[in-house]
Design an enzyme around this catalytic site. Structure first.
Site, mmCIF file in Angstrom:
data_model
loop_
_atom_site.group_PDB
_atom_site.id
_atom_site.type_symbol
_atom_site.label_atom_id
_atom_site.label_comp_id
_atom_site.label_asym_id
_atom_site.label_seq_id
_atom_site.Cartn_x
_atom_site.Cartn_y
_atom_site.Cartn_z
ATOM 1 N N LYS A 16 0.842 -1.213 0.000
ATOM 2 C CA LYS A 16 0.000 0.000 0.000
ATOM 3 C C LYS A 16 0.876 1.263 0.000
ATOM 4 O O LYS A 16 0.670 2.161 -0.805
ATOM 5 C CB LYS A 16 -0.938 0.009 1.220
ATOM 6 C CG LYS A 16 -1.890 -1.191 1.273
ATOM 7 C CD LYS A 16 -2.843 -1.124 2.461
ATOM 8 C CE LYS A 16 -2.159 -1.190 3.823
ATOM 9 N NZ LYS A 16 -1.479 -2.471 4.118
ATOM 10 N N ARG A 91 -10.263 0.516 8.092
ATOM 11 C CA ARG A 91 -9.819 -0.830 8.423
ATOM 12 C C ARG A 91 -10.913 -1.624 9.117
ATOM 13 O O ARG A 91 -10.704 -2.790 9.454
ATOM 14 C CB ARG A 91 -8.646 -0.733 9.381
ATOM 15 C CG ARG A 91 -7.298 -0.978 8.756
ATOM 16 C CD ARG A 91 -6.308 -0.765 9.885
ATOM 17 N NE ARG A 91 -5.084 -1.478 9.696
ATOM 18 C CZ ARG A 91 -4.011 -0.956 9.125
ATOM 19 N NH1 ARG A 91 -4.012 0.230 8.607
ATOM 20 N NH2 ARG A 91 -2.901 -1.663 9.064
ATOM 21 N N ARG A 130 11.836 -5.064 5.023
ATOM 22 C CA ARG A 130 11.429 -3.672 4.787
ATOM 23 C C ARG A 130 12.310 -2.694 5.569
ATOM 24 O O ARG A 130 12.674 -2.937 6.707
ATOM 25 C CB ARG A 130 9.976 -3.472 5.213
ATOM 26 C CG ARG A 130 9.636 -1.977 5.203
ATOM 27 C CD ARG A 130 8.187 -1.671 5.280
ATOM 28 N NE ARG A 130 7.519 -2.290 6.411
ATOM 29 C CZ ARG A 130 6.202 -2.345 6.503
ATOM 30 N NH1 ARG A 130 5.451 -1.853 5.555
ATOM 31 N NH2 ARG A 130 5.644 -2.921 7.540
ATOM 32 N N ARG A 163 10.724 -0.815 11.215
ATOM 33 C CA ARG A 163 9.594 -0.412 12.038
ATOM 34 C C ARG A 163 9.508 -1.285 13.281
ATOM 35 O O ARG A 163 9.787 -2.478 13.227
ATOM 36 C CB ARG A 163 8.305 -0.562 11.214
ATOM 37 C CG ARG A 163 7.720 0.774 10.841
ATOM 38 C CD ARG A 163 6.674 0.664 9.802
ATOM 39 N NE ARG A 163 5.516 -0.146 10.209
ATOM 40 C CZ ARG A 163 4.435 -0.286 9.451
ATOM 41 N NH1 ARG A 163 4.371 0.309 8.271
ATOM 42 N NH2 ARG A 163 3.426 -1.030 9.850
ATOM 43 N N ARG A 174 -0.803 -8.956 13.154
ATOM 44 C CA ARG A 174 -1.393 -7.955 12.254
ATOM 45 C C ARG A 174 -2.165 -8.650 11.137
ATOM 46 O O ARG A 174 -3.226 -8.181 10.713
ATOM 47 C CB ARG A 174 -0.296 -7.053 11.677
ATOM 48 C CG ARG A 174 0.118 -5.957 12.658
ATOM 49 C CD ARG A 174 1.480 -5.381 12.368
ATOM 50 N NE ARG A 174 1.641 -4.843 11.039
ATOM 51 C CZ ARG A 174 2.822 -4.614 10.464
ATOM 52 N NH1 ARG A 174 3.942 -4.885 11.117
ATOM 53 N NH2 ARG A 174 2.879 -4.117 9.261
HETATM 54 P P1 AP5 Z 1 4.709 -1.616 1.946
HETATM 55 O O1 AP5 Z 1 4.430 -0.790 0.742
HETATM 56 O O2 AP5 Z 1 5.372 -0.960 3.110
HETATM 57 O O3 AP5 Z 1 3.380 -2.392 2.422
HETATM 58 P P2 AP5 Z 1 2.094 -1.875 3.190
HETATM 59 O O4 AP5 Z 1 0.927 -2.519 2.532
HETATM 60 O O5 AP5 Z 1 2.099 -0.379 3.291
HETATM 61 O O6 AP5 Z 1 2.330 -2.567 4.600
HETATM 62 P P3 AP5 Z 1 2.213 -2.005 6.065
HETATM 63 O O7 AP5 Z 1 2.964 -2.954 6.957
HETATM 64 O O8 AP5 Z 1 2.575 -0.555 6.143
HETATM 65 O O9 AP5 Z 1 0.690 -2.149 6.325
HETATM 66 P P4 AP5 Z 1 -0.027 -2.174 7.642
HETATM 67 O O10 AP5 Z 1 -1.415 -2.071 7.164
HETATM 68 O O11 AP5 Z 1 0.295 -3.310 8.523
HETATM 69 O O12 AP5 Z 1 0.604 -0.905 8.453
HETATM 70 P P5 AP5 Z 1 0.064 0.544 8.784
HETATM 71 O O13 AP5 Z 1 1.229 1.447 8.867
HETATM 72 O O14 AP5 Z 1 -1.072 0.911 7.921
HETATM 73 O O15 AP5 Z 1 5.581 -2.878 1.451
HETATM 74 C C1 AP5 Z 1 6.111 -3.838 2.361
HETATM 75 C C2 AP5 Z 1 7.532 -4.273 1.914
HETATM 76 O O16 AP5 Z 1 7.436 -4.983 0.687
HETATM 77 C C3 AP5 Z 1 8.478 -3.091 1.642
HETATM 78 O O17 AP5 Z 1 9.771 -3.451 2.034
HETATM 79 C C4 AP5 Z 1 8.396 -2.900 0.124
HETATM 80 O O18 AP5 Z 1 9.604 -2.372 -0.418
HETATM 81 C C5 AP5 Z 1 8.134 -4.318 -0.384
HETATM 82 N N1 AP5 Z 1 7.239 -4.356 -1.538
HETATM 83 C C6 AP5 Z 1 6.124 -3.594 -1.739
HETATM 84 N N2 AP5 Z 1 5.511 -3.930 -2.904
HETATM 85 C C7 AP5 Z 1 6.267 -4.937 -3.432
HETATM 86 C C8 AP5 Z 1 6.153 -5.707 -4.639
HETATM 87 N N3 AP5 Z 1 5.127 -5.510 -5.505
HETATM 88 N N4 AP5 Z 1 7.089 -6.667 -4.867
HETATM 89 C C9 AP5 Z 1 8.109 -6.870 -3.976
HETATM 90 N N5 AP5 Z 1 8.277 -6.163 -2.845
HETATM 91 C C10 AP5 Z 1 7.356 -5.208 -2.574
HETATM 92 O O19 AP5 Z 1 -0.525 0.331 10.259
HETATM 93 C C11 AP5 Z 1 0.323 0.062 11.361
HETATM 94 C C12 AP5 Z 1 -0.483 0.001 12.650
HETATM 95 O O20 AP5 Z 1 -1.121 1.275 12.897
HETATM 96 C C13 AP5 Z 1 -1.640 -1.012 12.673
HETATM 97 O O21 AP5 Z 1 -1.196 -2.292 13.031
HETATM 98 C C14 AP5 Z 1 -2.569 -0.376 13.719
HETATM 99 O O22 AP5 Z 1 -2.107 -0.626 15.023
HETATM 100 C C15 AP5 Z 1 -2.424 1.108 13.442
HETATM 101 N N6 AP5 Z 1 -3.421 1.595 12.466
HETATM 102 C C16 AP5 Z 1 -3.158 2.132 11.227
HETATM 103 N N7 AP5 Z 1 -4.291 2.467 10.592
HETATM 104 C C17 AP5 Z 1 -5.309 2.140 11.435
HETATM 105 C C18 AP5 Z 1 -6.721 2.221 11.337
HETATM 106 N N8 AP5 Z 1 -7.326 2.711 10.238
HETATM 107 N N9 AP5 Z 1 -7.455 1.778 12.384
HETATM 108 C C19 AP5 Z 1 -6.870 1.298 13.502
HETATM 109 N N10 AP5 Z 1 -5.541 1.184 13.660
HETATM 110 C C20 AP5 Z 1 -4.759 1.603 12.638
HETATM 111 MG MG MG Z 2 2.263 1.018 4.875
#
Ligand code: AP5
Ligand code: MG
Length: 224
Positions: A16, A91, A130, A163, A174
């Site tokens: 994402k 979410r 990552r 992270r 997660r």
């Molecule tokens: P990356 O692009 O970083 O993936 P991502 O989908 O953004 O993954 P996240 O871990 O950020 O998602 P998340 O939903 O767990 O975390 P968030 O910060 O939203 O890619 C991942 C890796 O793969 C990278 O190294 C990249 O280079 C590589 N990659 C990407 N695409 C690729 C491809 N096509 N091929 C190969 N490699 C690739 O949330 C974190 C925490 O915040 C949650 O756990 C929760 O506690 C809280 N939170 C956030 N939003 C909410 C909400 N709306 N409600 C409640 N709690 C929330």
């Molecule tokens: Mg992300």
């Protein structure tokens, strides 16, 4: 041309954040990531940030009321009035409902929900390699998407780090949380005709091209 109001949906590690950076460059949309906002609040040591940290460290969702308040305020900012790209929100069904109401109240609507699909084992592998930049959270992978200069961000030169919630046991939690609480949004947006699916196992460039093609078609349809 009508505004682009987009949501990026998908499991942790589906890409994402990676796609958000590419799409932001294409369309000049503000990238609104709840994860980035909560991490910034945590690093600033605010009350909200410290409360959120407890949930994030365990891989649990931060309570709906907190996140909804944060996002609705952000979407009222000037730069989000002509379009936005949401990453990591909504979410839960409750979050989706609050967003829908807010948009409707301002006679705005979603353009599309972009679902990035990737299996659990792949995302665990991605997350373990990552690295994110300290300043803006730009995303890299040590093998799949390495920076030009190891340890430093290509975009702003800041140092890359891991992270706190990227430990394998937290990632597994997660994923469980995603399947239980966020996956129901797939049917929710499918019923509303907004869902577009993308194969998140392809390379970042390939996924990006597919998304661009889909958005181009959607815009053509709107202009007809
Ligand atoms: P990356 O692009 O970083 O993936 P991502 O989908 O953004 O993954 P996240 O871990 O950020 O998602 P998340 O939903 O767990 O975390 P968030 O910060 O939203 O890619 C991942 C890796 O793969 C990278 O190294 C990249 O280079 C590589 N990659 C990407 N695409 C690729 C491809 N096509 N091929 C190969 N490699 C690739 O949330 C974190 C925490 O915040 C949650 O756990 C929760 O506690 C809280 N939170 C956030 N939003 C909410 C909400 N709306 N409600 C409640 N709690 C929330
Ligand atoms: Mg992300």
């Amino acid at each position: 041309m009508s505004e682009l109001n987009l949501i990026l949906l998908g499991p942790p590690g589906a890409g994402k954040g990676t796609q958000a950076t590419l799409l932001t460059e294409d369309f000049g949309l503000p990238h609104v990531s709840t994860g980035d906002m909560l991490r910034a609040a945590r690093d600033a040591g605010s009350e909200l940030g410290l409360a959120a940290k407890e949930y994030m460290d365990k891989g649990e969702l931060v309570p709906d009321a907190v996140v909804i308040g944060l996002i609705l305020e952000r979407l009222a900012d000037d730069d989000a009035r002509d379009g936005f790209l949401l990453d990591g929100f909504p979410r839960t069904i409750e979050q989706a409902g609050a967003l829908g109401q807010q948009l409707e109240g301002h006679e705005r609507r979603l353009t599309a929900v972009l679902l990035l699909e990737a299996p659990d084992e792949l995302v665990v592998q991605r997350i373990s390699g990552r690295r994110i930049c300290r300043k803006e959270g730009h995303v890299y992978h040590v093998d799949f998407d390495p920076p030009k200069h190891p340890g430093h961000c290509d975009i702003d030169g800041s140092e890359l780090e891991q992270r706190d919630d990227d430990r394998e046991d937290t990632v597994r939690n997660r994923l469980d949380v995603y399947h239980a609480q966020t996956e129901p949004l797939i049917a929710y947006y499918e019923e509303r005709g907004l869902l577009r699916r993308f194969d998140g196992t392809r390379s970042p460039r390939q996924v990006h091209e597919r998304i661009r093609a889909t958005l181009a078609t959607l815009r053509l349809e709107e202009d007809l």
